[in-house]
Design an enzyme around this catalytic site. Structure first.
Site, PDB file in Angstrom:
ATOM      1  N   ARG A 141     -39.472 -10.042 -14.666  1.00 19.02           N
ATOM      2  CA  ARG A 141     -40.337 -10.277 -15.829  1.00 19.02           C
ATOM      3  C   ARG A 141     -39.708 -11.203 -16.883  1.00 19.02           C
ATOM      4  O   ARG A 141     -40.354 -11.597 -17.834  1.00 19.02           O
ATOM      5  CB  ARG A 141     -40.727  -8.937 -16.482  1.00 19.02           C
ATOM      6  CG  ARG A 141     -41.831  -8.237 -15.719  1.00 19.02           C
ATOM      7  CD  ARG A 141     -42.086  -6.864 -16.282  1.00 19.02           C
ATOM      8  NE  ARG A 141     -41.045  -5.921 -15.882  1.00 19.02           N
ATOM      9  CZ  ARG A 141     -40.887  -4.707 -16.422  1.00 19.02           C
ATOM     10  NH1 ARG A 141     -41.695  -4.302 -17.386  1.00 19.02           N
ATOM     11  NH2 ARG A 141     -39.933  -3.902 -15.996  1.00 19.02           N
ATOM     12  N   GLN A 168     -24.360  -5.080  -4.811  1.00 15.09           N
ATOM     13  CA  GLN A 168     -25.342  -4.193  -4.180  1.00 15.09           C
ATOM     14  C   GLN A 168     -26.356  -5.074  -3.458  1.00 15.09           C
ATOM     15  O   GLN A 168     -27.074  -5.851  -4.080  1.00 15.09           O
ATOM     16  CB  GLN A 168     -26.063  -3.352  -5.254  1.00 15.09           C
ATOM     17  CG  GLN A 168     -27.068  -2.375  -4.672  1.00 15.09           C
ATOM     18  CD  GLN A 168     -28.063  -1.891  -5.695  1.00 15.09           C
ATOM     19  OE1 GLN A 168     -28.204  -2.458  -6.773  1.00 15.09           O
ATOM     20  NE2 GLN A 168     -28.793  -0.851  -5.362  1.00 15.09           N
ATOM     21  N   GLY A 215     -32.654   0.533  -5.492  1.00 11.59           N
ATOM     22  CA  GLY A 215     -32.896   1.478  -6.573  1.00 11.59           C
ATOM     23  C   GLY A 215     -31.633   1.936  -7.281  1.00 11.59           C
ATOM     24  O   GLY A 215     -30.512   1.653  -6.853  1.00 11.59           O
ATOM     25  N   TYR A 243     -26.879   0.883 -18.471  1.00 13.65           N
ATOM     26  CA  TYR A 243     -27.647  -0.175 -17.825  1.00 13.65           C
ATOM     27  C   TYR A 243     -27.288  -1.514 -18.460  1.00 13.65           C
ATOM     28  O   TYR A 243     -27.194  -1.607 -19.686  1.00 13.65           O
ATOM     29  CB  TYR A 243     -29.150   0.062 -18.034  1.00 13.65           C
ATOM     30  CG  TYR A 243     -29.783   1.110 -17.150  1.00 13.65           C
ATOM     31  CD1 TYR A 243     -29.037   1.855 -16.256  1.00 13.65           C
ATOM     32  CD2 TYR A 243     -31.157   1.319 -17.222  1.00 13.65           C
ATOM     33  CE1 TYR A 243     -29.643   2.811 -15.453  1.00 13.65           C
ATOM     34  CE2 TYR A 243     -31.774   2.277 -16.419  1.00 13.65           C
ATOM     35  CZ  TYR A 243     -31.010   3.018 -15.541  1.00 13.65           C
ATOM     36  OH  TYR A 243     -31.611   3.951 -14.759  1.00 13.65           O
ATOM     37  N   GLY A 251     -39.552   5.991 -17.244  1.00 13.67           N
ATOM     38  CA  GLY A 251     -39.555   7.346 -16.705  1.00 13.67           C
ATOM     39  C   GLY A 251     -39.783   8.325 -17.859  1.00 13.67           C
ATOM     40  O   GLY A 251     -39.142   8.214 -18.899  1.00 13.67           O
ATOM     41  N   LYS A 253     -11.529 -35.455 -36.498  1.00 14.29           N
ATOM     42  CA  LYS A 253     -11.385 -35.001 -35.119  1.00 14.29           C
ATOM     43  C   LYS A 253      -9.918 -34.891 -34.801  1.00 14.29           C
ATOM     44  O   LYS A 253      -9.194 -35.870 -34.968  1.00 14.29           O
ATOM     45  CB  LYS A 253     -12.064 -35.971 -34.151  1.00 14.29           C
ATOM     46  CG  LYS A 253     -12.145 -35.414 -32.744  1.00 14.29           C
ATOM     47  CD  LYS A 253     -11.840 -36.418 -31.670  1.00 14.29           C
ATOM     48  CE  LYS A 253     -10.382 -36.733 -31.587  1.00 14.29           C
ATOM     49  NZ  LYS A 253     -10.020 -37.645 -30.498  1.00 14.29           N
ATOM     50  N   ALA A 265     -12.736 -44.325 -49.943  1.00 17.36           N
ATOM     51  CA  ALA A 265     -14.040 -44.322 -49.273  1.00 17.36           C
ATOM     52  C   ALA A 265     -14.067 -45.357 -48.158  1.00 17.36           C
ATOM     53  O   ALA A 265     -13.533 -46.448 -48.303  1.00 17.36           O
ATOM     54  CB  ALA A 265     -15.136 -44.623 -50.294  1.00 17.36           C
ATOM     55  N   ARG A 290      -6.061 -58.376 -46.419  1.00 21.18           N
ATOM     56  CA  ARG A 290      -7.276 -59.170 -46.643  1.00 21.18           C
ATOM     57  C   ARG A 290      -6.890 -60.572 -47.115  1.00 21.18           C
ATOM     58  O   ARG A 290      -5.794 -60.786 -47.634  1.00 21.18           O
ATOM     59  CB  ARG A 290      -8.152 -58.474 -47.677  1.00 21.18           C
ATOM     60  CG  ARG A 290      -7.453 -58.271 -48.974  1.00 21.18           C
ATOM     61  CD  ARG A 290      -8.302 -57.510 -49.972  1.00 21.18           C
ATOM     62  NE  ARG A 290      -7.692 -57.576 -51.272  1.00 21.18           N
ATOM     63  CZ  ARG A 290      -7.338 -56.510 -51.976  1.00 21.18           C
ATOM     64  NH1 ARG A 290      -7.547 -55.290 -51.503  1.00 21.18           N
ATOM     65  NH2 ARG A 290      -6.804 -56.661 -53.160  1.00 21.18           N
TER      66      ARG A 290
END
Ligand code: UD1
Ligand code: MG
Length: 462
Positions: free
Chosen positions: A16, A79, A84, A107, A146, A358, A387, A447
Site C-alpha cells: 500500500r 524470511q 505471516g 514491528y 487485529g 568550501k 568584497a 593591477r
C-alpha cells in the site's frame, strides 16, 4: 533482572506504500522507519536483536543495519517466502533458542513507539509474571487491525484479524499494536505449533494468544492511551501524518529543554539533531542529520543546516546553507552565506552575505563580509577579506590551496591563483590577481597603473 532480546519484523514489502522502496526504508524525520524500533531495542539493552527482512533485504541491511554503531548484537535474517508474522518469528528461532529471558516483538512499520512505553509494558509483564503481554490501543477507525475480543468481565479471549471478524465484532475499537513481550521459553516452544490460517494461508502470531489462553497461561494486556504512538504505517499518507506528529513531539521535547521555536510548525527537525538550552530557531529553519547546536545560538529564518556543529552564542542570519561544517562560539554568519562541506569557522569570525566557503578554515576574528568564494583556503587570525575576493583553487585538473597568515588585509576584487601563500600582515591592493607568494609585511599589487586622459570627453564630442 530478566534479560531481554528483541525480534523486529520487517519482511513485508508494504504494497500500500505504492513504492519500489522497501517500506521500512521510507523516512520519518530524516531516518528510515526501521531505525526507530532498532533504537528502542538498543536503548532497552537487548542482548540480541534479530531483524527479519524479506523484500529488498540486502538494501535494508546496507542502508540501516550496517550503519548502526556497535551492531555486533544485531542479526539480520531473510524470511522467504513471507508466510505471516508467526512464520517471521520462527525465522529468528535459531538465533535465540538458547536465550532464557524475555523476547520483545516490535514491528518495523510501527516506528513511533517510545522507549518509555515499552519499558512500562515490560515491567507490567514481569510484575504479573505473564507468559506474554500485548500492547493494545483504541482507534477511531480500526479497519485492517487485529481486534481484541474480551469477555463480559473484561478478560481477554483472543485476537481476531480483520477478515475473520464476525459482523458485530467489526466495531470493536481496541486493536493489537503488533508489539508484545513473551517469555522466550514459552514463545519458542509454541511458535511451531501455530497452524496456517485457512483463509489467508499465513501463520498468524496472534494465534499464539488463543493458544496461551487455552493452556491457561497468563496473557496480559497493556492498553496504551495514545494510539498515534503504536499505529502502523501502511501508506505514504500515514507516513506523512506520522512524520508530522514526530516533528511536534520532538519540538515539545526540545522546548522542555529550553529551546525556543519562533514558528514551530514551519521548522523541520531530524531526529539525529542535538540542541541546547537558549537556542532560538526562527521560522522555516531546517536542521538535518547529525547537526549539534550550542547554547545561546540563534538560527534565523530559512536557514538549512546539515551535519554541522555550531558552538555557543553563534548568530546565523536568515537564509544560510551550512553543510558538514564547524562553527565556533560567537561567530556571525550570513545572511545568505553558503558553507560547503569541511569548512571550519573559528570563534568571533564574521562571514557576510553571498560568501561561499568550501573546505576552508577561517581563523579567529577574521572577516569576509561580502561576496566572496574561499575554497581550499586558510585565512589567518584577524585577516580581512575584501568584497569580491576569489580563490582560484581549480586549474581544470587539480585543487590547490590558498594560505593567508594572520592580520592580512585583502583589498576588494582580489583573485588568489592557487597555490599561493601570503605572509602575516601583508597587504593586497584592490583589484589584484595574485599568482606568486607574498612575504610577510609586504604590499602586493598587480593591477595596471591608472591612466587619465584630460579633455577626452570634449574632444570626442566635437
Ligand atoms: C498485524 C497483526 C494485527 C495487528 C497489526 C498491527 C498478525 C497476524 N496481525 O497485522 O493483529 O493489529 O499487525 O499493525 O500478526 N511481517 C513479516 N513477515 C511476514 C508478514 C509480516 O516480517 O510474513 C512483518 C511486516 O513487515 C510488518 C509486520 O510484520 O512489519 C506486520 O505485518 P503486516 O502484514 O503489516 O500485518 P497486519 O496485517 O498489519
Ligand atoms: Mg500492517
Amino acid at each position: 533482572m530478566v534479560s531481554l532480546s528483541t525480534i523486529i519484523l520487517a519482511a513485508g514489502k508494504g504494497t500500500r506504500m505504492a513504492s519500489r522502496r522497501p517500506k521500512v526504508l521510507h523516512r520519518i524525520a530524516g531516518e528510515p522507519m526501521l531505525h526507530y524500533p532498532l533504537r528502542v531495542a538498543m536503548r532497552l539493552q537487548s542482548k540480541k536483536i534479530v531483524v527479519v527482512l524479506g523484500y529488498g533485504h540486502k538494501q535494508v541491511e546496507d542502508e540501516v543495519v550496517s550503519k548502526v554503531k556497535n551492531s555486533k548484537n544485531i542479526q539480520c535474517v531473510e524470511q522467504k517466502p513471507q508466510l505471516g508474522t508467526a512464520h517471521a518469528v520462527r525465522q529468528a528461532t535459531p538465533f535465540l533458542k538458547h536465550f532464557l529471558g524475555d523476547i520483545l516483538i516490535l514491528y518495523g512499520d510501527v516506528p513511533m513507539v517510545r522507549v518509555e512505553t515499552v519499558r512500562t509494558l515490560l515491567s507490567l509483564h514481569r510484575q504479573e509474571g505473564n507468559a506474554m503481554t500485548l500492547l493494545s490501543t483504541t482507534v477511531q477507525n480500526p479497519t485492517g487491525y487485529g481486534r481484541l475480543i474480551r469477555l463480559q468481565d473484561g478478560s481477554l479471549m483472543g485476537i481476531v484479524e480483520e477478515r475473520d471478524l464476525k459482523p458485530d465484532q467489526k466495531k470493536i475499537g481496541e486493536i493489537y499494536s503488533g508489539i508484545m513481550v513473551a517469555k522466550a521459553s514459552y514463545l519458542f516452544s509454541r511458535i511451531s505449533h501455530i497452524k496456517k490460517n485457512k483463509i489467508k494461508k499465513e501463520y498468524y502470531l496472534t494465534d499464539l494468544i488463543a493458544m496461551a489462553l487455552e493452556e491457561g497461561e497468563g496473557v496480559g494486556v497493556f492498553h496504551w492511551g495514545d494510539s498515534r504512538e503504536v499505529q502502523g504505517i501502511n501508506s505514504l499518507k500515514e507516513l506523512a501524518e506520522a512524520g508530522h506528529w514526530m516533528q511536534q513531539r520532538m519540538k515539545e521535547e526540545w522546548m522542555m529543554k529550553g529551546v525556543t521555536f519562533i514558528d514551530g510548525a514551519s521548522t523541520q527537525l531530524e531526529s539525529g539533531v542535538q540542541l541546547s538550552s537558549d537556542v532560538v530557531i526562527g521560522p522555516q529553519v531546517s536542521l538535518r542529520g547529525k547537526t549539534r547546536i550550542g547554547s545561546g545560538t540563534i538560527i534565523d529564518q530559512g536557514s538549512v543546516i546539515v551535519d554541522s556543529v555550531l558552538g555557543r552564542d553563534v548568530s546565523i542570519q536568515p537564509y544560510c546553507v551550512i553543510e558538514e561544517s564547524r562553527i565556533a562560539s560567537r561567530a556571525h554568519i550570513g545572511p545568505f552565506a553558503h558553507l560547503r562541506p569541511l569548512s571550519v569557522v573559528e570563534a568571533e569570525v564574521h562571514i557576510g552575505n553571498f560568501v561561499e566557503l568550501k573546505k576552508t578554515r577561517i581563523r579567529k576574528k577574521a572577516k569576509a563580509n561580502h561576496l566572496s568564494y574561499l575554497g581550499d583556503a586558510v585565512i589567518g587570525e584577524r585577516s580581512n577579506i575584501g568584497a569580491g575576493t576569489i580563490t582560484c583553487n581549480y586549474d581544470g585538473q587539480k585543487k590547490h590551496r590558498t594560505i593567508l597568515g594572520p592580520d592580512v588585509f585583502v583589498g576588494s576584487d582580489t583573485q588568489f591563483v592557487a597555490p599561493v601563500t601570503i605572509g602575516r600582515q601583508a597587504y593586497i591592493g584592490a583589484g589584484s590577481t595574485i599568482t606568486k607568494n607574498v612575504p610577510a609585511g609586504s604590499l602586493a599589487l598587480s593591477r595596471v597603473d591608472q591612466k587619465v586622459i584630460r579633455g577626452w570627453i570634449r574632444r570626442q564630442r566635437s
